[in-house]
Motif scaffolding. Sequence first.
Motif, PDB file in Angstrom:
ATOM      1  N   MET A   1       0.828  -1.204   0.000  1.00 30.00           N
ATOM      2  CA  MET A   1       0.000   0.000   0.000  1.00 30.00           C
ATOM      3  C   MET A   1       0.860   1.251   0.000  1.00 30.00           C
ATOM      4  N   GLY A   2       0.281   2.318  -0.504  1.00 30.94           N
ATOM      5  CA  GLY A   2       1.041   3.564  -0.549  1.00 30.94           C
ATOM      6  C   GLY A   2       0.147   4.780  -0.386  1.00 30.94           C
ATOM      7  N   TRP A   3       0.789   5.880  -0.049  1.00 34.18           N
ATOM      8  CA  TRP A   3       0.142   7.184  -0.022  1.00 34.18           C
ATOM      9  C   TRP A   3       0.875   8.107  -0.994  1.00 34.18           C
ATOM     10  N   PHE A   4       0.097   8.853  -1.740  1.00 35.89           N
ATOM     11  CA  PHE A   4       0.609   9.843  -2.673  1.00 35.89           C
ATOM     12  C   PHE A   4      -0.121  11.149  -2.419  1.00 35.89           C
ATOM     13  N   ARG A   5       0.395  12.250  -2.944  1.00 37.20           N
ATOM     14  CA  ARG A   5      -0.300  13.522  -2.789  1.00 37.20           C
ATOM     15  C   ARG A   5      -0.123  14.378  -4.040  1.00 37.20           C
ATOM     16  N   GLN A   6      -1.070  15.270  -4.229  1.00 36.43           N
ATOM     17  CA  GLN A   6      -1.012  16.184  -5.361  1.00 36.43           C
ATOM     18  C   GLN A   6      -1.422  17.572  -4.897  1.00 36.43           C
ATOM     19  N   ALA A   7      -0.504  18.498  -4.988  1.00 31.42           N
ATOM     20  CA  ALA A   7      -0.772  19.887  -4.644  1.00 31.42           C
ATOM     21  C   ALA A   7      -1.262  20.624  -5.885  1.00 31.42           C
ATOM     22  N   PRO A   8      -1.968  21.726  -5.707  1.00 33.41           N
ATOM     23  CA  PRO A   8      -2.484  22.478  -6.851  1.00 33.41           C
ATOM     24  C   PRO A   8      -1.363  22.870  -7.814  1.00 33.41           C
ATOM     25  N   GLY A   9      -1.566  22.574  -9.092  1.00 34.64           N
ATOM     26  CA  GLY A   9      -0.593  22.939 -10.098  1.00 34.64           C
ATOM     27  C   GLY A   9       0.640  22.067 -10.159  1.00 34.64           C
ATOM     28  N   LYS A  10       0.658  21.002  -9.358  1.00 38.69           N
ATOM     29  CA  LYS A  10       1.824  20.112  -9.334  1.00 38.69           C
ATOM     30  C   LYS A  10       1.412  18.698  -9.698  1.00 38.69           C
ATOM     31  N   GLU A  11       2.414  17.886 -10.028  1.00 40.38           N
ATOM     32  CA  GLU A  11       2.149  16.486 -10.333  1.00 40.38           C
ATOM     33  C   GLU A  11       1.994  15.695  -9.039  1.00 40.38           C
ATOM     34  N   ARG A  12       1.316  14.573  -9.170  1.00 42.19           N
ATOM     35  CA  ARG A  12       1.165  13.679  -8.032  1.00 42.19           C
ATOM     36  C   ARG A  12       2.543  13.143  -7.649  1.00 42.19           C
ATOM     37  N   GLU A  13       2.793  13.090  -6.342  1.00 38.80           N
ATOM     38  CA  GLU A  13       4.088  12.618  -5.867  1.00 38.80           C
ATOM     39  C   GLU A  13       3.950  11.563  -4.795  1.00 38.80           C
ATOM     40  N   PHE A  14       4.943  10.730  -4.714  1.00 35.89           N
ATOM     41  CA  PHE A  14       4.995   9.664  -3.719  1.00 35.89           C
ATOM     42  C   PHE A  14       5.211  10.257  -2.330  1.00 35.89           C
ATOM     43  N   VAL A  15       4.522   9.697  -1.345  1.00 37.18           N
ATOM     44  CA  VAL A  15       4.691  10.114   0.043  1.00 37.18           C
ATOM     45  C   VAL A  15       5.273   8.981   0.885  1.00 37.18           C
ATOM     46  N   ALA A  16       4.611   7.832   0.864  1.00 39.42           N
ATOM     47  CA  ALA A  16       5.045   6.714   1.702  1.00 39.42           C
ATOM     48  C   ALA A  16       4.452   5.423   1.164  1.00 39.42           C
ATOM     49  N   ALA A  17       5.096   4.304   1.495  1.00 38.01           N
ATOM     50  CA  ALA A  17       4.588   2.993   1.101  1.00 38.01           C
ATOM     51  C   ALA A  17       4.958   1.966   2.148  1.00 38.01           C
ATOM     52  N   ILE A  18       4.199   0.859   2.137  1.00 37.10           N
ATOM     53  CA  ILE A  18       4.393  -0.175   3.149  1.00 37.10           C
ATOM     54  C   ILE A  18       4.150  -1.533   2.521  1.00 37.10           C
ATOM     55  N   SER A  19       4.947  -2.514   2.909  1.00 40.24           N
ATOM     56  CA  SER A  19       4.779  -3.865   2.395  1.00 40.24           C
ATOM     57  C   SER A  19       3.585  -4.546   3.047  1.00 40.24           C
ATOM     58  N   TRP A  20       3.262  -5.742   2.580  1.00 44.18           N
ATOM     59  CA  TRP A  20       2.056  -6.429   3.042  1.00 44.18           C
ATOM     60  C   TRP A  20       2.051  -6.668   4.550  1.00 44.18           C
ATOM     61  N   SER A  21       3.198  -6.929   5.110  1.00 46.25           N
ATOM     62  CA  SER A  21       3.280  -7.249   6.529  1.00 46.25           C
ATOM     63  C   SER A  21       3.545  -6.024   7.394  1.00 46.25           C
ATOM     64  N   GLY A  22       3.891  -4.920   6.744  1.00 39.34           N
ATOM     65  CA  GLY A  22       4.305  -3.752   7.507  1.00 39.34           C
ATOM     66  C   GLY A  22       5.784  -3.778   7.855  1.00 39.34           C
ATOM     67  N   GLY A  23       6.463  -4.820   7.427  1.00 43.03           N
ATOM     68  CA  GLY A  23       7.864  -4.950   7.785  1.00 43.03           C
ATOM     69  C   GLY A  23       8.789  -4.027   7.041  1.00 43.03           C
ATOM     70  N   SER A  24       8.342  -3.540   5.895  1.00 39.70           N
ATOM     71  CA  SER A  24       9.146  -2.604   5.108  1.00 39.70           C
ATOM     72  C   SER A  24       8.344  -1.341   4.840  1.00 39.70           C
ATOM     73  N   THR A  25       8.952  -0.219   5.122  1.00 44.87           N
ATOM     74  CA  THR A  25       8.305   1.069   4.852  1.00 44.87           C
ATOM     75  C   THR A  25       9.266   1.984   4.105  1.00 44.87           C
TER      76      THR A  25
END
Length: 121
Positions: free
Chosen positions: A34-58
Amino acid sequence: QVQLVESGGGLVQAGGSLRLSCAASGRTFSSYAMGWFRQAPGKEREFVAAISWSGGSTYYADSVKGRFTISRDNAKNTVYLQMNSLKPEDTAVYYCAAQQGLEVVGPFGSWGQGTQVTVSS
């Protein structure tokens, strides 16, 4: 395909905190990274954070490292983004995303509708 619904956005003062939640449908949530991304006005969508299935890798973007924490609860089919020490430049629409596969390798194929986060100075 997994359906994703974000919540928890809002208006907060600089230095404050918010916790975003993303609820996923389906019985196979634990098989998705799973991941979180964000998009500010006038900007491209960017990566914020991601996590593996178990939560063991972020993974985190440099801009949020040390301030944001991604976590997940597979029993609740939910992924979270705890955001602390918020800055006005964190203002954006935040999107939850799912990637088939246990580890974070991309691409993310399923997206939520987004939740607005506004940080006032």
